[in-house]
Motif scaffolding. Structure first.
Motif, PDB file in Angstrom:
ATOM      1  N   TYR A 153       3.435  11.420 -24.080  1.00  0.00           N
ATOM      2  CA  TYR A 153       2.473  10.464 -23.528  1.00  0.00           C
ATOM      3  C   TYR A 153       2.469  10.611 -22.014  1.00  0.00           C
ATOM      4  O   TYR A 153       3.514  10.474 -21.365  1.00  0.00           O
ATOM      5  CB  TYR A 153       2.878   9.044 -23.921  1.00  0.00           C
ATOM      6  N   ALA A 154       1.299  10.919 -21.445  1.00  0.00           N
ATOM      7  CA  ALA A 154       1.187  11.153 -20.003  1.00  0.00           C
ATOM      8  C   ALA A 154       0.368  10.055 -19.349  1.00  0.00           C
ATOM      9  O   ALA A 154      -0.706   9.686 -19.849  1.00  0.00           O
ATOM     10  CB  ALA A 154       0.557  12.518 -19.725  1.00  0.00           C
ATOM     11  N   LYS A 155       0.870   9.551 -18.218  1.00  0.00           N
ATOM     12  CA  LYS A 155       0.169   8.521 -17.451  1.00  0.00           C
ATOM     13  C   LYS A 155       0.553   8.667 -15.987  1.00  0.00           C
ATOM     14  O   LYS A 155       1.725   8.799 -15.655  1.00  0.00           O
ATOM     15  CB  LYS A 155       0.536   7.127 -17.960  1.00  0.00           C
ATOM     16  N   GLN A 156      -0.461   8.670 -15.104  1.00  0.00           N
ATOM     17  CA  GLN A 156      -0.254   8.741 -13.657  1.00  0.00           C
ATOM     18  C   GLN A 156       0.658   9.904 -13.268  1.00  0.00           C
ATOM     19  O   GLN A 156       1.523   9.778 -12.414  1.00  0.00           O
ATOM     20  CB  GLN A 156       0.316   7.426 -13.133  1.00  0.00           C
ATOM     21  N   GLY A 157       0.474  11.035 -13.934  1.00  0.00           N
ATOM     22  CA  GLY A 157       1.220  12.233 -13.580  1.00  0.00           C
ATOM     23  C   GLY A 157       2.620  12.302 -14.135  1.00  0.00           C
ATOM     24  O   GLY A 157       3.343  13.271 -13.868  1.00  0.00           O
ATOM     25  N   ARG A 158       3.022  11.310 -14.916  1.00  0.00           N
ATOM     26  CA  ARG A 158       4.357  11.307 -15.515  1.00  0.00           C
ATOM     27  C   ARG A 158       4.231  11.396 -17.031  1.00  0.00           C
ATOM     28  O   ARG A 158       3.259  10.924 -17.606  1.00  0.00           O
ATOM     29  CB  ARG A 158       5.124  10.050 -15.110  1.00  0.00           C
ATOM     30  N   VAL A 159       5.231  11.985 -17.654  1.00  0.00           N
ATOM     31  CA  VAL A 159       5.147  12.224 -19.087  1.00  0.00           C
ATOM     32  C   VAL A 159       6.396  11.693 -19.780  1.00  0.00           C
ATOM     33  O   VAL A 159       7.514  11.855 -19.293  1.00  0.00           O
ATOM     34  CB  VAL A 159       4.950  13.732 -19.379  1.00  0.00           C
ATOM     35  N   PHE A 169      -6.162   6.635  -6.066  1.00  0.00           N
ATOM     36  CA  PHE A 169      -5.889   5.359  -5.412  1.00  0.00           C
ATOM     37  C   PHE A 169      -7.110   4.447  -5.501  1.00  0.00           C
ATOM     38  O   PHE A 169      -6.986   3.246  -5.777  1.00  0.00           O
ATOM     39  CB  PHE A 169      -5.512   5.611  -3.948  1.00  0.00           C
ATOM     40  N   LEU A 170      -8.297   5.014  -5.275  1.00  0.00           N
ATOM     41  CA  LEU A 170      -9.516   4.208  -5.367  1.00  0.00           C
ATOM     42  C   LEU A 170      -9.777   3.752  -6.807  1.00  0.00           C
ATOM     43  O   LEU A 170     -10.241   2.631  -7.035  1.00  0.00           O
ATOM     44  CB  LEU A 170     -10.713   5.019  -4.841  1.00  0.00           C
ATOM     45  N   LEU A 171      -9.470   4.612  -7.778  1.00  0.00           N
ATOM     46  CA  LEU A 171      -9.603   4.210  -9.168  1.00  0.00           C
ATOM     47  C   LEU A 171      -8.637   3.087  -9.512  1.00  0.00           C
ATOM     48  O   LEU A 171      -8.964   2.168 -10.253  1.00  0.00           O
ATOM     49  CB  LEU A 171      -9.346   5.407 -10.091  1.00  0.00           C
ATOM     50  N   LEU A 172      -7.434   3.151  -8.942  1.00  0.00           N
ATOM     51  CA  LEU A 172      -6.443   2.107  -9.177  1.00  0.00           C
ATOM     52  C   LEU A 172      -6.924   0.772  -8.641  1.00  0.00           C
ATOM     53  O   LEU A 172      -6.725  -0.273  -9.269  1.00  0.00           O
ATOM     54  CB  LEU A 172      -5.121   2.501  -8.500  1.00  0.00           C
ATOM     55  N   ILE A 173      -7.597   0.799  -7.484  1.00  0.00           N
ATOM     56  CA  ILE A 173      -8.108  -0.436  -6.898  1.00  0.00           C
ATOM     57  C   ILE A 173      -9.281  -0.984  -7.697  1.00  0.00           C
ATOM     58  O   ILE A 173      -9.382  -2.184  -7.957  1.00  0.00           O
ATOM     59  CB  ILE A 173      -8.552  -0.189  -5.435  1.00  0.00           C
ATOM     60  N   GLY A 174     -10.176  -0.086  -8.122  1.00  0.00           N
ATOM     61  CA  GLY A 174     -11.418  -0.552  -8.736  1.00  0.00           C
ATOM     62  C   GLY A 174     -11.444  -0.562 -10.246  1.00  0.00           C
ATOM     63  O   GLY A 174     -12.474  -0.881 -10.827  1.00  0.00           O
ATOM     64  N   ILE A 219       0.839  -1.207   0.000  1.00  0.00           N
ATOM     65  CA  ILE A 219       0.000   0.000   0.000  1.00  0.00           C
ATOM     66  C   ILE A 219       0.869   1.250   0.000  1.00  0.00           C
ATOM     67  O   ILE A 219       0.608   2.204  -0.751  1.00  0.00           O
ATOM     68  CB  ILE A 219      -0.948  -0.009   1.213  1.00  0.00           C
ATOM     69  N   MET A 220       1.926   1.255   0.831  1.00  0.00           N
ATOM     70  CA  MET A 220       2.826   2.416   0.886  1.00  0.00           C
ATOM     71  C   MET A 220       3.526   2.623  -0.451  1.00  0.00           C
ATOM     72  O   MET A 220       3.736   3.759  -0.883  1.00  0.00           O
ATOM     73  CB  MET A 220       3.846   2.228   2.006  1.00  0.00           C
ATOM     74  N   TYR A 221       3.884   1.519  -1.111  1.00  0.00           N
ATOM     75  CA  TYR A 221       4.543   1.622  -2.421  1.00  0.00           C
ATOM     76  C   TYR A 221       3.616   2.274  -3.444  1.00  0.00           C
ATOM     77  O   TYR A 221       4.023   3.171  -4.189  1.00  0.00           O
ATOM     78  CB  TYR A 221       4.969   0.229  -2.883  1.00  0.00           C
ATOM     79  N   TYR A 222       2.349   1.829  -3.486  1.00  0.00           N
ATOM     80  CA  TYR A 222       1.400   2.393  -4.437  1.00  0.00           C
ATOM     81  C   TYR A 222       1.096   3.855  -4.113  1.00  0.00           C
ATOM     82  O   TYR A 222       0.969   4.687  -5.019  1.00  0.00           O
ATOM     83  CB  TYR A 222       0.110   1.574  -4.460  1.00  0.00           C
ATOM     84  N   VAL A 223       0.971   4.175  -2.837  1.00  0.00           N
ATOM     85  CA  VAL A 223       0.721   5.563  -2.443  1.00  0.00           C
ATOM     86  C   VAL A 223       1.892   6.448  -2.860  1.00  0.00           C
ATOM     87  O   VAL A 223       1.704   7.549  -3.391  1.00  0.00           O
ATOM     88  CB  VAL A 223       0.470   5.659  -0.921  1.00  0.00           C
ATOM     89  N   TYR A 224       3.110   5.946  -2.642  1.00  0.00           N
ATOM     90  CA  TYR A 224       4.297   6.723  -3.043  1.00  0.00           C
ATOM     91  C   TYR A 224       4.336   6.933  -4.552  1.00  0.00           C
ATOM     92  O   TYR A 224       4.662   8.026  -5.026  1.00  0.00           O
ATOM     93  CB  TYR A 224       5.564   6.002  -2.581  1.00  0.00           C
ATOM     94  N   ASN A 225       3.997   5.891  -5.310  1.00  0.00           N
ATOM     95  CA  ASN A 225       3.976   6.028  -6.771  1.00  0.00           C
ATOM     96  C   ASN A 225       2.935   7.043  -7.225  1.00  0.00           C
ATOM     97  O   ASN A 225       3.137   7.745  -8.225  1.00  0.00           O
ATOM     98  CB  ASN A 225       3.686   4.670  -7.422  1.00  0.00           C
ATOM     99  N   LEU A 226       1.814   7.112  -6.495  1.00  0.00           N
ATOM    100  CA  LEU A 226       0.755   8.049  -6.884  1.00  0.00           C
ATOM    101  C   LEU A 226       1.150   9.500  -6.653  1.00  0.00           C
ATOM    102  O   LEU A 226       0.740  10.389  -7.401  1.00  0.00           O
ATOM    103  CB  LEU A 226      -0.524   7.727  -6.106  1.00  0.00           C
ATOM    104  N   ILE A 227       1.939   9.765  -5.611  1.00  0.00           N
ATOM    105  CA  ILE A 227       2.258  11.152  -5.267  1.00  0.00           C
ATOM    106  C   ILE A 227       3.668  11.553  -5.662  1.00  0.00           C
ATOM    107  O   ILE A 227       4.037  12.719  -5.556  1.00  0.00           O
ATOM    108  CB  ILE A 227       2.056  11.413  -3.753  1.00  0.00           C
TER     109      ILE A 227
END
Length: 262
Positions: free
Chosen positions: A239-245, A89-94, A25-33
């Motif tokens: 190409y942009a995805k998850q805040g990275r380009v 994060f919720l979109l990533l889960i669902g 969970i911490m890894y995914y949260v870190y990747n998101l922010i």
């Protein structure tokens, strides 16, 4: 001499699973922010919490009450401050939980009709990008797995069109009334055009990034959408995805990314 009591070191299998799940969970949260302004906000909250512990231990009553009041509403503050990251994060889960579109049959054997549709609109997008790159026509194309009216339809012109090279070119040609904004593609259909998207707050982006790049990155931060950006100045495709380009993306790589993410 009594032996050293090491009973507190007793670790169950469930404890190991618990630690692994928290780490994931911490890894995914870190990747998101990571790479966003949310990292600085998180560091600020951690510093405030550590300061509260320090002043509380030193019995500094006034500061303890001030910081303590902030810490007590910390959970609510986290929800308010990180609402976009929590949404992602919720979109990533669902994102794979849509049973209507992903039945067990299509999960194991695939949907041939859907694959053909994907290949058709991806090819049309690639052909349009090649043409717009050559003519240096600016474009912003959003591929969204879920059509969210909050970000798309309410700010643009509603459409429900089959995707073709000529349609994309006609939308983004300089004198089109719909060229200023983004087009949104969902389920192989062009759902709307001329959409105004939220801009990214990332302060580490190159200075030459214009509104198209910042809007494409911004929508990828707050949703599971990906963005294809054609620069009007240079003709380069990003190409942009998850805040990275990714900059200067070639046609083969763009096709691979779209087949994977779109």
């Amino acid at each position: 001499m009594q032996g050293l009591d090491l009973s507190f070191l007793h670790i169950r299998l469930l404890d190991v699973v618990d630690i692994i799940l928290v780490a994931v969970i911490m890894y995914y949260v870190y990747n998101l922010i990571r790479g966003t302004i949310a990292v600085n906000i998180l560091f600020g909250l951690v510093i405030i919490y550590l300061a509260y512990i320090l002043v509380d231990q030193l019995s500094m009553r006034l500061l303890s009450r001030i910081l303590g009041g902030f810490v007590q509403v910390g959970f609510l503050a986290l929800i308010i401050v990180f609402q976009q990251e929590i949404r992602r994060f919720l979109l990533l889960i669902g994102k794979n939980a849509n049973l209507k579109k992903n039945t067990w049959w299509t999960y194991f054997f695939g949907d041939k009709t859907l694959k053909k549709t994907n290949l058709a609109y991806i090819k049309a997008t690639l052909d349009a990008c090649k043409s717009m790159k050559a003519s240096r026509t600016g474009a912003l194309i959003i591929f969204a797995k879920y059509f969210d009216e909050q970000y798309y339809q309410n700010s643009g012109e509603s459409m429900d069109a089959h995707i073709s090279k000529r349609l994309l070119e006609s939308i983004f040609q300089k004198y089109s009334p719909l060229h200023d904004g983004a087009v949104v593609i969902t389920d192989g259909k062009l759902k709307c055009a001329s959409c105004i998207l939220p801009l990214t707050d990332n302060e580490n982006l190159p200075l030459h990034f214009g509104l198209r790049h910042r809007a494409g990155i911004g929508i990828s931060e707050v949703s599971d959408a990906v963005a294809v950006i054609v620069s009007e100045e240079t003709g380069e495709i990003a190409y942009a995805k998850q805040g990275r380009v990714k900059m200067n993306v070639g046609y083969a790589e763009l096709e691979r990314l779209l087949n994977k993410d779109a």
